[in-house]
Motif scaffolding. Structure first.
Motif, PDB file in Angstrom:
ATOM      1  N   LYS A  67      -0.671 -19.131  -3.665  1.00  0.00           N
ATOM      2  CA  LYS A  67      -1.422 -20.229  -4.302  1.00  0.00           C
ATOM      3  C   LYS A  67      -2.358 -19.707  -5.379  1.00  0.00           C
ATOM      4  CE  LYS A  67      -1.600 -23.569  -0.527  1.00  0.00           C
ATOM      5  NZ  LYS A  67      -2.339 -23.842   0.702  1.00  0.00           N
ATOM      6  N   LYS A  68      -2.836 -18.462  -5.186  1.00  0.00           N
ATOM      7  CA  LYS A  68      -3.758 -17.878  -6.160  1.00  0.00           C
ATOM      8  C   LYS A  68      -3.028 -17.154  -7.284  1.00  0.00           C
ATOM      9  CE  LYS A  68      -7.719 -17.322  -3.052  1.00  0.00           C
ATOM     10  NZ  LYS A  68      -8.963 -17.594  -3.820  1.00  0.00           N
ATOM     11  N   GLY A  69      -1.693 -17.198  -7.275  1.00  0.00           N
ATOM     12  CA  GLY A  69      -0.948 -16.685  -8.432  1.00  0.00           C
ATOM     13  C   GLY A  69      -0.336 -15.303  -8.283  1.00  0.00           C
ATOM     14  N   ALA A  70      -0.274 -14.763  -7.057  1.00  0.00           N
ATOM     15  CA  ALA A  70       0.297 -13.422  -6.863  1.00  0.00           C
ATOM     16  C   ALA A  70       1.805 -13.496  -6.624  1.00  0.00           C
ATOM     17  CB  ALA A  70      -0.368 -12.747  -5.671  1.00  0.00           C
ATOM     18  N   SER A  71       2.503 -12.414  -6.979  1.00  0.00           N
ATOM     19  CA  SER A  71       3.891 -12.214  -6.546  1.00  0.00           C
ATOM     20  C   SER A  71       3.828 -11.475  -5.209  1.00  0.00           C
ATOM     21  CB  SER A  71       4.654 -11.374  -7.569  1.00  0.00           C
ATOM     22  OG  SER A  71       4.856 -12.129  -8.739  1.00  0.00           O
ATOM     23  N   LEU A  72       4.808 -11.738  -4.339  1.00  0.00           N
ATOM     24  CA  LEU A  72       4.672 -11.195  -2.984  1.00  0.00           C
ATOM     25  C   LEU A  72       5.930 -10.556  -2.446  1.00  0.00           C
ATOM     26  CD1 LEU A  72       2.577 -14.162  -1.851  1.00  0.00           C
ATOM     27  CD2 LEU A  72       1.900 -11.833  -1.306  1.00  0.00           C
ATOM     28  N   ILE A  73       5.721  -9.490  -1.674  1.00  0.00           N
ATOM     29  CA  ILE A  73       6.795  -8.835  -0.935  1.00  0.00           C
ATOM     30  C   ILE A  73       6.429  -8.949   0.541  1.00  0.00           C
ATOM     31  CG2 ILE A  73       8.028  -6.661  -0.535  1.00  0.00           C
ATOM     32  CD1 ILE A  73       6.996  -5.838  -3.406  1.00  0.00           C
ATOM     33  N   LEU A  74       7.234  -9.697   1.288  1.00  0.00           N
ATOM     34  CA  LEU A  74       6.941  -9.932   2.706  1.00  0.00           C
ATOM     35  C   LEU A  74       7.703  -8.914   3.549  1.00  0.00           C
ATOM     36  CD1 LEU A  74       7.588 -13.815   2.667  1.00  0.00           C
ATOM     37  CD2 LEU A  74       5.552 -12.582   1.868  1.00  0.00           C
ATOM     38  N   VAL A  75       7.003  -8.259   4.462  1.00  0.00           N
ATOM     39  CA  VAL A  75       7.662  -7.254   5.308  1.00  0.00           C
ATOM     40  C   VAL A  75       7.471  -7.618   6.778  1.00  0.00           C
ATOM     41  CG1 VAL A  75       7.736  -4.810   5.964  1.00  0.00           C
ATOM     42  CG2 VAL A  75       7.201  -5.444   3.597  1.00  0.00           C
ATOM     43  N   SER A  76       8.554  -7.647   7.527  1.00  0.00           N
ATOM     44  CA  SER A  76       8.518  -7.693   8.999  1.00  0.00           C
ATOM     45  C   SER A  76       9.937  -7.425   9.474  1.00  0.00           C
ATOM     46  CB  SER A  76       7.956  -9.027   9.515  1.00  0.00           C
ATOM     47  OG  SER A  76       8.849 -10.074   9.260  1.00  0.00           O
ATOM     48  N   TYR A 103      11.577 -10.442   0.332  1.00  0.00           N
ATOM     49  CA  TYR A 103      11.200  -9.850   1.609  1.00  0.00           C
ATOM     50  C   TYR A 103      11.961  -8.552   1.829  1.00  0.00           C
ATOM     51  CZ  TYR A 103      15.524 -11.786   3.598  1.00  0.00           C
ATOM     52  OH  TYR A 103      16.827 -12.078   3.848  1.00  0.00           O
ATOM     53  N   ILE A 104      11.409  -7.707   2.669  1.00  0.00           N
ATOM     54  CA  ILE A 104      12.068  -6.469   3.082  1.00  0.00           C
ATOM     55  C   ILE A 104      11.969  -6.429   4.599  1.00  0.00           C
ATOM     56  CG2 ILE A 104      11.979  -3.939   3.032  1.00  0.00           C
ATOM     57  CD1 ILE A 104      10.588  -4.190   0.253  1.00  0.00           C
ATOM     58  N   SER A 105      13.113  -6.291   5.265  1.00  0.00           N
ATOM     59  CA  SER A 105      13.070  -6.198   6.729  1.00  0.00           C
ATOM     60  C   SER A 105      12.854  -4.734   7.114  1.00  0.00           C
ATOM     61  CB  SER A 105      14.377  -6.721   7.323  1.00  0.00           C
ATOM     62  OG  SER A 105      14.436  -6.362   8.682  1.00  0.00           O
TER      63      SER A 105
END
Ligand SMILES: NC(=O)C1=CN([C@@H]2O[C@H](COP(=O)(O)OP(=O)(O)OC[C@H]3O[C@@H](n4cnc5c(N)ncnc54)[C@H](OP(=O)(O)O)[C@@H]3O)[C@@H](O)[C@H]2O)C=CC1
Ligand SMILES: CCCCCCCCCCCCCCCC(=O)[C@@H](N)CO
Length: 364
Positions: A67-76, A103-105
């Motif tokens: 929401k604040k404008g970042a690009s994201l890489i989700l890891v789990s 995402y990256i598993s």
């Protein structure tokens, strides 16, 4: 001081201390950020890697930062849940055309997992390392340490592997990238202005500030994070041209899927003691944590009780505000004089009523 006395009719022995007090009060208020509100954690246009981002606080933080404008890489680990999280995070984007999500598993408890996660992140991010890394993946296995029916040592190793080593390895992998001589950030072009710092955020727990019965396998892994963070915070002074900031967040109880899992094995006395701190939603915790980061805090608490505890343990750790932290740090022992007695009495009282903790009561 004469002039003050003439003009205001205040004698010097009062005017001197009063002026000193006024100076410190001003300094305190100023440092508390009432006059300035510089954002020390700008995320718009930045790429942020979050571990534990598919559920609970990690997912809430990812949505908030999108929401604040970042690009994201989700890891789990679980790909199905990562897919679902990716949809929610993508939908929260502020400027969808400028932000990217993936995402990256990976299992953060696997030795050497982090180098390959960072390599994949860089490949996806057009050759650039993420600007911010926030380690949120964690688990908790509450139990009584000495109950012979519990394998508390195996549980402790597991908690250490996920909570401590999962974060420790990630910090080392990203620091190797950020601090490599060839990765020195470009000059800003403005004389005297440093490039924006990178950030590593660890997620501990209020239990790393105040330990209670029942969290034996968990609490040490979160205290260990504090020790690592303080060490890195000093080591990073050796790289003035590669600014990196370290932070530790100390949540209280979070109403997350993880809490539901841990409550299945939580001793009754632990549930009773931790009621003192009201549970908060993952969204509230993420929001308060980001507010603290934006204020530039090093040890970030998300409640008043948490902040008292923080001031109660500072030792050699970095202060968020020298004046505030010191004064509150003098008051906390007075509170603890009562709180520790009351809590220990509560635990002893539990045993008086319920009997020896290892002896299972016959069903009524
Ligand atoms: N809940 C609480 O009361 C409190 C929690 N905390 C801490 O805050 C953080 C978030 O907690 P909470 O919101 O409850 O988390 P949840 O347990 O709800 O979610 C945990 C997240 O981490 C991931 N994860 C768990 N184990 C691993 C692993 N081995 N490798 C990679 N990813 C993993 C999970 O995905 P997947 O399973 O697919 O891997 C999931 O995305 C944790 O560090 C926790 O210790 C601190 C204070 C209180
Ligand atoms: C000034 C001092 C007053 C002291 C009062 C003490 C109250 C104790 C509250 C402990 C709350 C623990 C929350 C974290 C739980 C956690 O990390 C796990 N659920 C892990 O998932």
């Amino acid at each position: 001081m004469d002039i003050i006395e003439q003009r205001l009719g205040v004698p010097p022995h009062i005017a001197g201390p009063a002026a000193t007090f006024a100076f410190f009060a001003f300094f305190l208020i100023k440092k508390m950020g009432l006059f300035t509100n510089t954002n020390h954690f700008p995320v718009e246009g930045k790429t942020i890697l979050i571990t534990g981002a598919s559920e609970g606080m990690g997912l809430a933080a990812a949505i908030l930062l999108a929401k604040k404008g970042a690009s994201l890489i989700l890891v789990s680990r679980n790909v199905g849940r990562l897919e679902e999280a990716l949809v929610k995070v993508t939908a929260a984007a502020r400027s969808p055309s400028k932000q990217r999500f993936t995402y990256i598993s990976a299992d953060v408890s696997e030795p050497n997992y982090a180098d390959s996660v960072i390599a994949q992140a860089i490949a996806w991010n057009a050759g650039a390392a993420p600007d911010i890394v926030w380690c949120i993946a964690g688990l908790s296995s509450p139990m009584l340490w000495a109950d012979p029916t519990n394998d508390s040592i195996a549980a402790t190793r597991r908690n250490m592997d996920v909570n401590f080593f999962g974060s420790a390895e990630m910090s080392r992998a990203i620091l190797k990238e950020w601090l490599a001589p060839e990765n020195k950030p470009k000059d800003t072009g403005v004389i005297g202005q440093k490039p924006e710092p990178k950030h590593i955020v660890f997620t501990a727990s209020m239990l790393a500030l105040f330990a209670i019965v029942g969290y034996g396998p968990y609490t040490p892994s979160k205290w260990a994070l504090r020790g690592l963070a303080d060490t890195l915070n000093m080591e990073l002074r050796m790289y003035p041209d590669h600014p990196v900031k370290i932070h530790v967040v100390y949540p209280g109880t979070i109403t997350s899927p993880g809490l539901e899992r841990e409550n299945k094995t939580k001793p009754q006395i632990t549930l009773e003691l931790e009621k003192e701190e009201p549970a908060e939603s993952p969204e509230t915790v993420a929001e308060r944590a980001v507010k603290g980061l934006e204020k530039g805090q090093y040890n970030v608490t998300v409640s008043t009780l948490g902040d008292l505890m923080r001031c109660g343990i500072l030792g050699g750790s970095e202060r968020n505000n020298w004046v505030w932290d010191t004064v509150v740090g003098w008051v906390v022992p007075v509170i603890y004089f009562f709180v520790i007695r009351i809590m220990n009495a509560q635990v002893a009282g539990w045993a008086r009523v319920n009997g020896h903790p290892h002896v299972k009561k016959a069903a009524a």
